[in-house]
Design a protein around this motif. Structure first.
Motif, PDB file in Angstrom:
ATOM      1  N   UNK A 135       0.827  -1.201   0.000  1.00 63.16           N
ATOM      2  CA  UNK A 135       0.000   0.000   0.000  1.00 63.16           C
ATOM      3  C   UNK A 135       0.866   1.257   0.000  1.00 63.16           C
ATOM      4  N   UNK A 136       1.927   1.247   0.792  1.00 62.13           N
ATOM      5  CA  UNK A 136       2.773   2.431   0.869  1.00 62.13           C
ATOM      6  C   UNK A 136       3.630   2.609  -0.380  1.00 62.13           C
ATOM      7  N   UNK A 137       4.000   1.513  -1.010  1.00 69.79           N
ATOM      8  CA  UNK A 137       4.710   1.625  -2.288  1.00 69.79           C
ATOM      9  C   UNK A 137       3.803   2.219  -3.356  1.00 69.79           C
ATOM     10  N   UNK A 138       2.544   1.773  -3.379  1.00 70.20           N
ATOM     11  CA  UNK A 138       1.575   2.341  -4.317  1.00 70.20           C
ATOM     12  C   UNK A 138       1.354   3.824  -4.041  1.00 70.20           C
ATOM     13  N   UNK A 139       1.241   4.182  -2.764  1.00 67.25           N
ATOM     14  CA  UNK A 139       1.065   5.590  -2.418  1.00 67.25           C
ATOM     15  C   UNK A 139       2.248   6.407  -2.916  1.00 67.25           C
ATOM     16  N   UNK A 140       3.455   5.913  -2.684  1.00 69.59           N
ATOM     17  CA  UNK A 140       4.647   6.634  -3.124  1.00 69.59           C
ATOM     18  C   UNK A 140       4.655   6.775  -4.645  1.00 69.59           C
ATOM     19  N   UNK A 141       4.234   5.728  -5.329  1.00 72.20           N
ATOM     20  CA  UNK A 141       4.222   5.743  -6.790  1.00 72.20           C
ATOM     21  C   UNK A 141       3.261   6.795  -7.325  1.00 72.20           C
ATOM     22  N   UNK A 142       2.023   6.813  -6.800  1.00 79.13           N
ATOM     23  CA  UNK A 142       1.043   7.760  -7.342  1.00 79.13           C
ATOM     24  C   UNK A 142       1.358   9.197  -6.921  1.00 79.13           C
TER      25      UNK A 142
END
Length: 666
Positions: A370-377
């Motif tokens: 979830x945090x990797x996705x947040x960082x990506x977006x």
């Protein structure tokens, strides 16, 4: 080895390159090609596979015939009846897998039981009978006709109206891929076809008549066979991208994070993508939350799928270059970022409180995926903000992103395993979080990325890469991102080996469709997807499993867009152990193509073409020589074969005479 060079720049021709690999049919009227099973008394069943055979097939009493279309298809069945008594019936059953071919029922769209057959009554005598539109079957390779009375029925013909990808010219691909490895060629086109089957008329979404709560911990009372209807309108428009062909036939943003890029380099059906994204955006809540899936699926909170919707907006803009569209939805994108950031706590990480994701288990806490996705977006959002000259978000999004990256590495990185933990309270090292940490650049160094790549490879089994966060599961969805992670790590052979292992299994196993890619299966090779309780329900044409189509183009061929519609681009091949690659696709700006041949790991020939008026970066690792344009302009390769700011056009690699070639690294 077949030479690929004459097909360079073939997009300028009318013929579609490598059309022999395309699984999509040339006509929307399909006749079953072969009979694979007969029960009871059936005369001349093979006539139903031959349009020129004028002799009817005769079903005498209790009997059945099973046809194999030899690939997954979709559509509405019609039966041309020569003669039948008024009490005669013919039933039709469908199955994607050979495991569920049956006279009694279809494979399943529900989480329990099997789907009911379609029954045709011939009370009106001879003539053409067509199934109702609600009985559009979105995915099947096998079809069985069943006579369940003592009556005699004579049939002239049985056909299927192919209904997938309703707005497409089915075989007019705008992209292509070919290499010296036949399994990879087949995989690329099977991925493209899987997305075509998963693209539907919006009025033919799954009505979910059995729907209560869709999970594997609560069972719902259903009969042995279940009614099914494909007649729920899931969006506006004339065509929309969904998750799967048979089911769910709904819009799922997570699936689009894979399928959108594969569509971009194969059929370029961005219309169906846009329709899907606009439906999700229309359902945004006042607090900024985007939906888990389209109706009729119930309103459900999912942090990760919320982020996938934002990712989809950025990807659509990348491939379409539609700045007006981006501007129209920019305030909603920013509101979506605000919602995602509202979960960030004092650690700097998002704290996930809702369990819904891609049916993996244990979603919660400071989850690494979830945090990797947040960082990506967040970083995608910064890029889009620059496009729209919006400086209001730069400080906040940059600061929040930096804190996410720092905290994730401090709290979740385990150097002893070379992987990120799922969260601080577990010893689970998930596939999804680790591949997304690499993809999103949440990692802090190339050596860390390579550690993750190596650790993930060491876990592979006989049938592919495991996703331990989903039990004994191989997830082609998450493995699609793992392919990217290995290429990002500079390990192309690991990516290619996983392609051959996991997708090669799907391509050739006799229980599969051998033309489209399954939703998931077990690490022991059985076609059991652990999040589900009902094996026949598993989809054998799921867009989230089509990662290889974009990965082979973007990484093995090295052909990648870096800004809107390819205004800027990158040519950076990572062929690994491939000896020839020929790939291309188009956007609204024009054609992008690259072709090369290798000998002993070094370039033998290379040419590429990009639209005039664009610029890009070329990375031909280890090559020594120059790039020469069609008008004679020569640009000397820099260190490690790099040229930046190269003008679009047609370019050829001229090897330095002293070495005649440059050795590919890795």
């Amino acid at each position: 080895m077949r030479s690929i060079l004459p097909l360079f720049f073939a997009l300028t021709c009318l013929a579609v390159p490598y059309a022999e690999y395309i699984y999509a049919p040339p006509s929307r009227t399909l006749i079953p090609p072969v009979v694979v099973g007969i029960n009871g008394s059936v005369t001349n069943p093979a006539s139903l596979t031959n349009a020129s055979d004028t002799h009817p097939a005769i079903f005498d009493g209790l009997s059945s015939v099973t046809f194999d279309f030899q690939k997954n298809i979709a559509g509405i069945v019609s039966i041309d009846v020569a003669s039948a008594s008024s009490d005669a019936f013919i039933g039709v059953t469908f199955s994607e897998s050979s495991l569920y071919v049956s006279e009694q029922a279809c494979d399943a769209t529900a989480d329990a039981g099997f789907d009911s057959p379609i029954w045709f009554s011939f009370a009106d005598g001879p003539g053409l009978y067509t199934a109702a539109k609600k009985h559009n079957r979105g995915g099947f390779r096998y079809m069985t006709l069943v006579s369940n009375t003592t009556a005699t029925v004579s049939l002239n013909r049985v056909t299927v109206n192919f209904t997938a990808a309703p707005a497409q010219d089915l075989r007019a691909y705008t992209g292509y891929f070919h290499s010296d490895d036949e399994i990879l060629n087949r995989i690329w086109y099977a991925g493209a076809y899987t997305n075509q089957l998963s693209t539907i008329d919006p009025a033919s979404g799954n009505a979910l008549p059995w729907y209560r709560i869709i999970n594997s911990t609560e069972t719902i009372a259903l009969p042995d066979t279940v009614p099914w209807w494909s007649n729920y309108t899931i969006s506006n428009g004339s065509s929309v991208l969904t998750d799967g062909a048979k089911r769910d036939r709904l819009i799922w943003p997570g699936d689009m994070s894979i399928s959108l890029e594969s569509i971009g380099v194969s059929t370029y059906d961005l219309y169906s993508v846009r329709v899907a994204l606009e439906l999700l955006l229309s359902l945004q809540k006042e607090d900024g939350r985007l939906p888990y899936a389209s109706p009729p699926f119930g309103d459900t909170i999912s942090f990760t799928y919320h982020c996938h919707s934002l990712h989809g907006v950025a990807l659509y803009y990348l491939y379409s270059g539609d700045r007006d569209w981006l501007s129209r939805y920019w305030d909603q994108f920013k509101l979506g970022i605000d919602y995602a950031l509202s979960s960030v706590d004092t650690t700097g990480l998002a704290n996930i409180t809702a369990p819904s994701d891609w049916l993996r288990f244990g979603m919660g806490g400071h989850n690494i995926q979830a945090n990797s996705l947040l960082y990506y977006v967040l970083n995608q959002g910064l890029t889009l903000a620059a496009v729209l000259n919006d400086t209001s978000v730069q400080h906040t999004w940059t600061t929040k992103g930096r804190k996410v990256k720092t905290a994730a590495n401090q709290l979740l990185w385990d150097p002893s395993s070379g992987l990120f933990r799922d969260n601080e309270t577990t010893t689970l090292y998930p596939q999804d979080g680790n591949v997304w940490a690499v993809k999103s650049n949440l990692t802090q160094s190339l050596s860390q990325i390579r550690q993750i790549s190596k650790s993930l490879r060491n876990r592979w089994g006989k049938y592919g890469a495991p996703a331990p966060e989903a039990g004994r599961t191989v997830s082609p969805f998450i493995s699609g991102f793992e392919l990217q992670a290995h290429f990002i790590a500079g390990n192309p052979n690991s990516a290619l080996d996983l392609l051959r292992l996991e997708w090669g299994f799907m391509m050739d196993d006799p229980r599969m469709t051998n033309s489209t890619f399954i939703e998931g299966y077990s690490t022991d090779g059985s076609l059991h997807y652990e999040p589900y309780t009902n094996d026949p329900r598993v989809s054998h044409a799921h867009g989230w499993s089509t990662g290889p189509t974009s990965v082979l183009t973007n990484y093995a061929a090295g052909l990648k867009l870096t800004s809107a519609a390819g205004a800027t681009w990158s040519i950076a091949p990572q062929p690994g152990n491939l000896t020839s690659v020929d790939a291309g696709f188009t956007t609204k700006l024009g054609a992008f193509a690259v072709t090369f041949e290798m000998r002993n790991g070094t370039y033998k020939r290379l040419r590429f073409s990009t639209p005039v008026g664009t610029t890009g970066r070329v990375v031909l690792a280890g090559a020594n020589g120059s790039l020469v344009s069609v008008n004679g302009t020569r640009v000397v390769l820099g260190a490690d074969g790099v040229v930046s700011g190269l003008a679009g056009g047609n370019w050829t690699l001229a090897l330095a005479s002293s070495t005649r070639t440059g050795r590919m690294n890795r």
